[in-house]
Design a protein around this motif. Structure first.
Motif, PDB file in Angstrom:
ATOM      1  N   ALA A 165     -52.544  -3.640  33.793  1.00 51.31           N
ATOM      2  CA  ALA A 165     -51.655  -2.605  33.261  1.00 51.31           C
ATOM      3  C   ALA A 165     -52.185  -2.061  31.938  1.00 51.31           C
ATOM      4  CB  ALA A 165     -50.247  -3.172  33.075  1.00 51.31           C
ATOM      5  N   ALA A 166     -52.676  -2.950  31.079  1.00 47.94           N
ATOM      6  CA  ALA A 166     -53.205  -2.514  29.789  1.00 47.94           C
ATOM      7  C   ALA A 166     -54.432  -1.625  29.972  1.00 47.94           C
ATOM      8  CB  ALA A 166     -53.548  -3.733  28.933  1.00 47.94           C
ATOM      9  N   LEU A 167     -55.302  -1.979  30.909  1.00 45.05           N
ATOM     10  CA  LEU A 167     -56.495  -1.163  31.139  1.00 45.05           C
ATOM     11  C   LEU A 167     -56.145   0.196  31.747  1.00 45.05           C
ATOM     12  CD1 LEU A 167     -59.074  -3.834  32.345  1.00 45.05           C
ATOM     13  CD2 LEU A 167     -58.643  -2.974  30.050  1.00 45.05           C
ATOM     14  N   ALA A 168     -55.110   0.233  32.580  1.00 38.18           N
ATOM     15  CA  ALA A 168     -54.652   1.518  33.103  1.00 38.18           C
ATOM     16  C   ALA A 168     -54.165   2.412  31.963  1.00 38.18           C
ATOM     17  CB  ALA A 168     -53.536   1.294  34.125  1.00 38.18           C
ATOM     18  N   LEU A 169     -53.515   1.816  30.959  1.00 37.24           N
ATOM     19  CA  LEU A 169     -53.034   2.595  29.817  1.00 37.24           C
ATOM     20  C   LEU A 169     -54.194   3.150  28.996  1.00 37.24           C
ATOM     21  CD1 LEU A 169     -50.000   0.421  28.690  1.00 37.24           C
ATOM     22  CD2 LEU A 169     -49.919   2.734  29.660  1.00 37.24           C
ATOM     23  N   ILE A 170     -55.311   2.419  28.936  1.00 35.76           N
ATOM     24  CA  ILE A 170     -56.495   2.961  28.258  1.00 35.76           C
ATOM     25  C   ILE A 170     -56.998   4.194  29.002  1.00 35.76           C
ATOM     26  CG2 ILE A 170     -58.924   2.520  27.731  1.00 35.76           C
ATOM     27  CD1 ILE A 170     -58.160  -0.324  27.017  1.00 35.76           C
ATOM     28  N   GLU A 171     -57.059   4.107  30.332  1.00 36.48           N
ATOM     29  CA  GLU A 171     -57.467   5.270  31.120  1.00 36.48           C
ATOM     30  C   GLU A 171     -56.527   6.454  30.883  1.00 36.48           C
ATOM     31  OE1 GLU A 171     -60.072   5.684  32.933  1.00 36.48           O
ATOM     32  OE2 GLU A 171     -60.838   3.712  33.505  1.00 36.48           O
ATOM     33  N   LEU A 172     -55.239   6.169  30.656  1.00 38.60           N
ATOM     34  CA  LEU A 172     -54.247   7.212  30.418  1.00 38.60           C
ATOM     35  C   LEU A 172     -54.221   7.679  28.962  1.00 38.60           C
ATOM     36  CD1 LEU A 172     -51.382   5.717  32.604  1.00 38.60           C
ATOM     37  CD2 LEU A 172     -52.607   7.853  33.055  1.00 38.60           C
ATOM     38  N   LYS A 173     -55.093   7.083  28.137  1.00 35.90           N
ATOM     39  CA  LYS A 173     -55.230   7.426  26.719  1.00 35.90           C
ATOM     40  C   LYS A 173     -54.025   7.015  25.883  1.00 35.90           C
ATOM     41  CE  LYS A 173     -58.452  11.194  27.739  1.00 35.90           C
ATOM     42  NZ  LYS A 173     -58.856  12.570  27.455  1.00 35.90           N
ATOM     43  N   HIS A 174     -53.265   6.038  26.357  1.00 38.39           N
ATOM     44  CA  HIS A 174     -52.181   5.455  25.565  1.00 38.39           C
ATOM     45  C   HIS A 174     -52.765   4.242  24.826  1.00 38.39           C
ATOM     46  CE1 HIS A 174     -49.516   8.208  27.487  1.00 38.39           C
ATOM     47  NE2 HIS A 174     -49.499   7.598  28.661  1.00 38.39           N
ATOM     48  N   TYR A 175     -53.619   4.543  23.863  1.00 43.47           N
ATOM     49  CA  TYR A 175     -54.455   3.497  23.293  1.00 43.47           C
ATOM     50  C   TYR A 175     -53.670   2.450  22.503  1.00 43.47           C
ATOM     51  CZ  TYR A 175     -57.962   7.018  24.419  1.00 43.47           C
ATOM     52  OH  TYR A 175     -58.738   7.956  25.068  1.00 43.47           O
TER      53      TYR A 175
END
Length: 265
Positions: free
Chosen positions: A79-89
């Motif tokens: 989930a955290a890595l998906a948020l990086i892809e979504l730019k929710h750093y």
């Protein structure tokens, strides 16, 4: 990303795609215990990571559902890595940092990599102080990892501590003298410290190792511009923009070219 108007070491190094790729390399191991063959959990984790990279919104939703049904550390990490892809750093960084106590219990041999991932996410979230704090911990546990030293140098540079950045990069290059990007980054640090001869030497070394390295071309182009070699600078900066047109380094190169043109006029 760094928001400085002048060329910065941080924007030179952290292209989003490159950072996510480096995170993904470690991601495949974070939740997996050493075993002779992949378990069902390993397969589920890899499937989640693949979905997070291809379709991050769906990957995040899948990871959340998996977490609610007992996915544990692998689901939370996905989930955290998906948020990086979504730019929710910042959200991703906070989630990765929150996983550290659980990782220490379940996969202690991978805690340093998780610290590095969280630190890189904080760098992307423009919070270098938090990144540096995590990297300090990681380097206490594993002082001879060139990647950790390079990442801490990025955090130090973002905090305008170029002396600390240069020191970490020198240590990294002692450990691995083949790292072209580390030479380019040290060129940036030395340029900020007014060591222009050392900076040019590092830029040339970076390009000798990797002739098409965008960060090396950027540093040499900036240094050439500062010494009045406008044609050489323009050649380096234009080549950079052709090689990596969408990179932060190319954006910086464009600004340097504009400044040269204004000065010429």
């Amino acid at each position: 990303m760094a928001r400085h108007h002048s060329p910065s070491m941080l924007c030179n190094r952290i292209a989003l795609s490159g950072l996510i790729a480096s995170i993904a390399l470690v991601a495949s191991a974070v939740a997996a215990q050493p075993s002779a063959s992949p378990t069902l959990e390993d397969v589920a984790y890899q499937d989640c990571l693949s979905l997070a990279r291809r379709q991050p919104e769906d990957g995040f939703a899948h990871a959340q559902t998996w977490s609610e049904t007992g996915g544990g550390l692998p689901a939370a990490h996905c989930a955290a890595l998906a948020l990086i892809e979504l730019k929710h750093y910042a959200d991703a960084a906070a989630r990765l940092e929150a996983l550290l106590p659980l990782a220490q219990k379940q996969v202690p041999h991978l805690s340093v990599q998780l610290l590095d991932q969280a630190a890189n996410a904080w760098l992307l979230a423009d919070q270098p102080q938090r990144a540096k704090a995590l990297l300090d911990i990681a380097l206490q546990a594993s002082p001879d990892q060139a990647d950790l030293l390079i990442d801490r140098a990025l955090a130090s540079a973002a905090l305008q501590d170029h002396s600390a950045a240069a020191a970490d990069l020198s240590r990294a290059l002692t450990l691995d003298p083949t790292r072209a990007e580390a030479y380019a980054l040290r060129a940036s640090a030395r340029r900020h410290l007014k060591d222009f001869g050392g900076a040019m030497e590092d830029a040339e070394t970076a390009l000798a190792i990797e002739p098409r390295l965008p960060e090396g071309l950027l540093e040499r182009g900036i240094l050439r511009a500062q010494t009045g070699d406008r044609s050489g600078a323009r050649a380096d900066l234009i080549q950079l923009r052709m090689i990596a047109p969408d990179s932060p380094a190319a954006e910086t190169a464009g600004r340097v070219i504009e400044q040269m043109d204004v000065r010429a006029e």
